[in-house]
Design an enzyme around this catalytic site. Structure first.
Site, PDB file in Angstrom:
ATOM      1  CD  GLN A  17      -1.936 -28.447  74.379  1.00 37.66           C
ATOM      2  OE1 GLN A  17      -2.619 -28.706  75.421  1.00 37.66           O
ATOM      3  NE2 GLN A  17      -0.604 -28.138  74.603  1.00 37.66           N
ATOM      4  NE  ARG A 104       0.427  -8.568  61.629  1.00 36.63           N
ATOM      5  CZ  ARG A 104       0.804  -8.728  63.003  1.00 36.63           C
ATOM      6  NH1 ARG A 104       0.323  -7.936  63.940  1.00 36.63           N
ATOM      7  NH2 ARG A 104       0.948 -10.063  63.529  1.00 36.63           N
ATOM      8  CE1 TYR A 138       3.857 -21.747  71.124  1.00 37.16           C
ATOM      9  CE2 TYR A 138       5.207 -19.796  71.380  1.00 37.16           C
ATOM     10  CZ  TYR A 138       4.526 -20.751  70.806  1.00 37.16           C
ATOM     11  OH  TYR A 138       4.997 -21.019  69.268  1.00 37.16           O
ATOM     12  CD  GLU A 139      -0.130 -25.135  79.419  1.00 37.34           C
ATOM     13  OE1 GLU A 139      -1.014 -25.420  78.589  1.00 37.34           O
ATOM     14  OE2 GLU A 139      -0.385 -24.859  80.518  1.00 37.34           O
ATOM     15  CG  ASP A 168      -1.669 -24.286  75.418  1.00 34.34           C
ATOM     16  OD1 ASP A 168      -1.897 -23.074  75.204  1.00 34.34           O
ATOM     17  OD2 ASP A 168      -0.568 -24.759  75.208  1.00 34.34           O
ATOM     18  N   GLY A 243      -7.204 -28.089 100.183  1.00 29.94           N
ATOM     19  CA  GLY A 243      -8.590 -28.028 100.378  1.00 29.94           C
ATOM     20  C   GLY A 243      -8.906 -28.026 101.892  1.00 29.94           C
ATOM     21  N   GLY A 244     -10.076 -28.476 102.360  1.00 29.89           N
ATOM     22  CA  GLY A 244     -10.455 -28.651 103.952  1.00 29.89           C
ATOM     23  C   GLY A 244      -9.942 -29.797 104.595  1.00 29.89           C
TER      24      GLY A 244
HETATM   25  N1  CAO Z   1      -2.426 -17.999  55.277  1.00 26.34           N
HETATM   26  C1  CAO Z   1      -1.311 -17.249  55.310  1.00 26.34           C
HETATM   27  N2  CAO Z   1      -1.061 -16.710  56.621  1.00 26.34           N
HETATM   28  C2  CAO Z   1      -1.416 -17.314  57.556  1.00 26.34           C
HETATM   29  C3  CAO Z   1      -2.469 -18.264  57.634  1.00 26.34           C
HETATM   30  C4  CAO Z   1      -2.851 -18.610  56.483  1.00 26.34           C
HETATM   31  N3  CAO Z   1      -3.734 -19.674  56.201  1.00 26.34           N
HETATM   32  N4  CAO Z   1      -2.463 -18.653  58.789  1.00 26.34           N
HETATM   33  C5  CAO Z   1      -1.793 -17.945  59.462  1.00 26.34           C
HETATM   34  N5  CAO Z   1      -0.884 -17.211  58.911  1.00 26.34           N
HETATM   35  C6  CAO Z   1       0.112 -16.162  59.268  1.00 26.34           C
HETATM   36  C7  CAO Z   1      -0.702 -14.830  59.948  1.00 26.34           C
HETATM   37  O1  CAO Z   1      -1.077 -13.811  58.942  1.00 26.34           O
HETATM   38  C8  CAO Z   1       0.667 -14.368  60.699  1.00 26.34           C
HETATM   39  O2  CAO Z   1       1.580 -13.833  59.820  1.00 26.34           O
HETATM   40  P1  CAO Z   1       1.716 -11.989  60.481  1.00 26.34           P
HETATM   41  O3  CAO Z   1       2.422 -12.000  61.597  1.00 26.34           O
HETATM   42  O4  CAO Z   1       2.588 -11.636  59.244  1.00 26.34           O
HETATM   43  O5  CAO Z   1       0.586 -11.230  60.647  1.00 26.34           O
HETATM   44  C9  CAO Z   1       1.157 -15.801  61.204  1.00 26.34           C
HETATM   45  O6  CAO Z   1       0.992 -16.682  60.358  1.00 26.34           O
HETATM   46  C10 CAO Z   1       0.754 -16.240  62.659  1.00 26.34           C
HETATM   47  O7  CAO Z   1       1.258 -15.462  63.605  1.00 26.34           O
HETATM   48  P2  CAO Z   1       1.204 -16.029  65.061  1.00 26.34           P
HETATM   49  O8  CAO Z   1       1.431 -14.928  65.872  1.00 26.34           O
HETATM   50  O9  CAO Z   1      -0.059 -16.267  65.418  1.00 26.34           O
HETATM   51  O10 CAO Z   1       2.356 -17.101  64.920  1.00 26.34           O
HETATM   52  P3  CAO Z   1       3.545 -17.162  65.789  1.00 26.34           P
HETATM   53  O11 CAO Z   1       4.083 -18.696  65.315  1.00 26.34           O
HETATM   54  O12 CAO Z   1       4.558 -16.315  65.634  1.00 26.34           O
HETATM   55  O13 CAO Z   1       3.046 -17.455  67.299  1.00 26.34           O
HETATM   56  C11 CAO Z   1       1.711 -17.953  69.193  1.00 26.34           C
HETATM   57  C12 CAO Z   1       2.483 -18.567  67.821  1.00 26.34           C
HETATM   58  C13 CAO Z   1       1.066 -19.541  69.573  1.00 26.34           C
HETATM   59  C14 CAO Z   1       2.692 -17.796  70.262  1.00 26.34           C
HETATM   60  C15 CAO Z   1       0.625 -16.892  68.762  1.00 26.34           C
HETATM   61  O14 CAO Z   1       0.091 -17.585  68.004  1.00 26.34           O
HETATM   62  C16 CAO Z   1       0.097 -16.712  70.053  1.00 26.34           C
HETATM   63  O15 CAO Z   1       0.652 -15.967  71.063  1.00 26.34           O
HETATM   64  N6  CAO Z   1      -1.413 -17.103  70.071  1.00 26.34           N
HETATM   65  C17 CAO Z   1      -2.194 -16.846  71.362  1.00 26.34           C
HETATM   66  C18 CAO Z   1      -1.922 -17.512  72.508  1.00 26.34           C
HETATM   67  C19 CAO Z   1      -1.995 -19.031  72.028  1.00 26.34           C
HETATM   68  O16 CAO Z   1      -2.854 -19.432  71.635  1.00 26.34           O
HETATM   69  N7  CAO Z   1      -1.151 -19.626  72.836  1.00 26.34           N
HETATM   70  C20 CAO Z   1      -1.286 -21.061  72.944  1.00 26.34           C
HETATM   71  C21 CAO Z   1      -0.268 -21.665  71.904  1.00 26.34           C
HETATM   72  S1  CAO Z   1      -0.366 -23.580  72.311  1.00 26.34           S
HETATM   73  O17 CAO Z   1       0.841 -23.875  73.001  1.00 26.34           O
END
Ligand code: CAO
Length: 413
Positions: A17, A104, A138-139, A168, A243-244
């Site tokens: 999101q 990575r 997450y949110e 988000d 607020g006030g």
């Molecule tokens: N091709 C190949 N691999 C891809 C890709 C693509 N086009 N796009 C993403 N990936 C892979 C990444 O390389 C990564 O793999 P590795 O862990 O092996 O390096 C993986 O997909 C994505 O990892 P992630 O940690 O971002 O995803 P997740 O589902 O485990 O976690 C979330 C999701 C939201 C918790 C995490 O992305 C996060 O903390 N983001 C920052 C905070 C955020 O935006 N939160 C709000 C989310 S909305 O509620």
């Protein structure tokens, strides 16, 4: 130029999101937003919370309008080569992966700058430096750690998250503003820059007034709070205005069997005290020394709102709003999601919009909440997975004959 960000190209590595809402704002402002997704499934939200089988969910479609979709395997060498070429030809790259993911993939800030010194590289994470730095978020985790949850709800209940997605979508707006500022600075410096936000920092920005009250607390109890006892932190204060001017949500006459959301929020400004008391049939309170001034009223706010509620219970929320608004009392009916999606005013304002989609048919979405007189926003549907892959690669990259087929066969696109 017909749009504020026309001619700006965005490589959109966002998912879920927070990131997608930011890049959707950039797209509404006219940027060419190329959403890069993993071949096969794409953004996980395409298939989350589906209301219809086998079509992109509303979760995805409502956050990814006006973008183009390019599938690219970022774990394949060919995918990385295409990505590097896209970076060379773009102005902004945005991502909200978990900590360390972009590094990575081989795309540190240093590497991205090497590829294109003019690019703006924007990242959203859960947290900045410190104990939580390596955590995903997450949110509701952001709301828990940024001060929103501990200050929301009633004193005798548990901490509560708000329905508004301040971690988000709220931070998407912060990030959008930061990217636009960086883009403007580039017009002077010619250089790109790194833009970073943590969800927790953004929430704290929205909880600014609670940190105000934390410091006020050192000088005594917070008189305008409904709470009777105070510890050493800002308590949850129910529906108090914060607020006030004192405010509270009072019940109204139900219009449906369940009576859900039959409430109106009322704020008592000093200048409306007299007409408000006349309106609710309590002129005796106008000069009563316990109620006559804002200071005298502070210890009796709950009694006052109880009295107001005796009156609002005889009106529907819209009747109460109409009568109070007519005498300039700041107030608003508590509107449900059903009220909002059916609201003709919001449709006229362009905030609730219907969009056609080739697979799911028509859906309603939330349009751009602000307007620019020189940059009209046309809300368009979200792209299908990989819908624009061939178009983007042929348009932007110098692919030799047969290269697209080779990339596809190799699973890179
Ligand atoms: N091709 C190949 N691999 C891809 C890709 C693509 N086009 N796009 C993403 N990936 C892979 C990444 O390389 C990564 O793999 P590795 O862990 O092996 O390096 C993986 O997909 C994505 O990892 P992630 O940690 O971002 O995803 P997740 O589902 O485990 O976690 C979330 C999701 C939201 C918790 C995490 O992305 C996060 O903390 N983001 C920052 C905070 C955020 O935006 N939160 C709000 C989310 S909305 O509620």
């Amino acid at each position: 130029m017909r749009k504020a960000l026309e001619g700006v190209r965005v490589v959109d590595m966002t998912h879920v999101q927070a990131g997608p809402v930011c890049t959707q704002l950039l797209a509404w402002m006219g940027a060419d937003v190329i959403k890069i997704e993993r071949p096969g499934g794409g953004d996980v939200t395409r298939s989350q919370l589906r209301d219809l089988p086998d079509v992109d969910s509303l979760y995805f479609t409502m956050l990814n309008g006006n973008k183009r979709s390019l599938t690219l395997n970022m774990k394949a060498d060919e995918g990385k080569q295409v990505f590097s070429q896209l970076l060379e030809r773009s102005d902004i790259v945005v991502e909200n992966f978990g900590p360390g993911v972009m590094d990575r993939m081989g795309y540190t800030w240093e590497r991205i700058q090497e590829i294109n010194p003019q690019i703006i590289y924007a990242s959203l994470k859960g947290f900045g430096p410190g104990a939580l730095e390596s955590a995903k978020a997450y949110e509701n985790i952001a709301q828990a750690t940024g001060g929103a949850m501990s200050t929301t709800g009633f004193e005798d209940g548990p901490p509560v998250v708000t329905g508004a997605q301040i971690g988000d979508s709220g931070n998407a707006v912060h990030l959008f503003g930061a990217i636009c500022a960086a883009l403007y600075q580039r017009t002077h410096t010619g250089r790109g820059q790194r833009v970073q936000i943590s969800m927790r920092a953004g929430i704290l920005n929205l909880c600014r007034v609670k940190l105000r009250d934390q410091q006020r607390l050192e000088h005594g109890p917070l008189a305008e709070y409904p709470n009777e006892e105070f510890g050493d932190f800002v308590p949850r204060s129910g529906n108090a205005s914060g607020g006030g001017q004192p405010g509270w949500a009072v019940r109204c006459k139900p219009t449906t069997e369940k009576g859900a959301n039959a409430w109106v929020y009322v704020v008592i400004q000093p200048q409306v005290w007299e007409p408000l008391m006349h309106k609710i049939g309590r002129p005796d309170l106008i000069e009563n020394p316990d109620y006559a001034t804002p200071e005298a009223r502070l210890p009796h706010l709950q009694d006052i709102f109880d009295v107001i509620e005796q009156w609002t219970l005889t009106k529907t929320k819209w009747e109460a709003f109409g009568e109070l608004n007519a005498i300039n009392v700041p107030c608003g009916p508590v509107l449900s999601t059903k009220d909002l999606i059916e609201d003709e005013g919001l449709r006229a304002e362009g905030v609730v919009v219907d969009v056609d989609h080739p697979e799911r048919g028509t859906y309603s979405t939330v349009g751009c909440p602000f307007t620019l007189s020189d940059s009209p926003v046309e809300i368009k549907r979200s792209p299908l997975l990989g819908e624009h892959s061939a178009e983007i690669l042929e348009e932007l990259l110098d692919l030799p004959e047969g290269e697209l087929e080779r990339l596809t066969a190799a699973g890179a696109v």
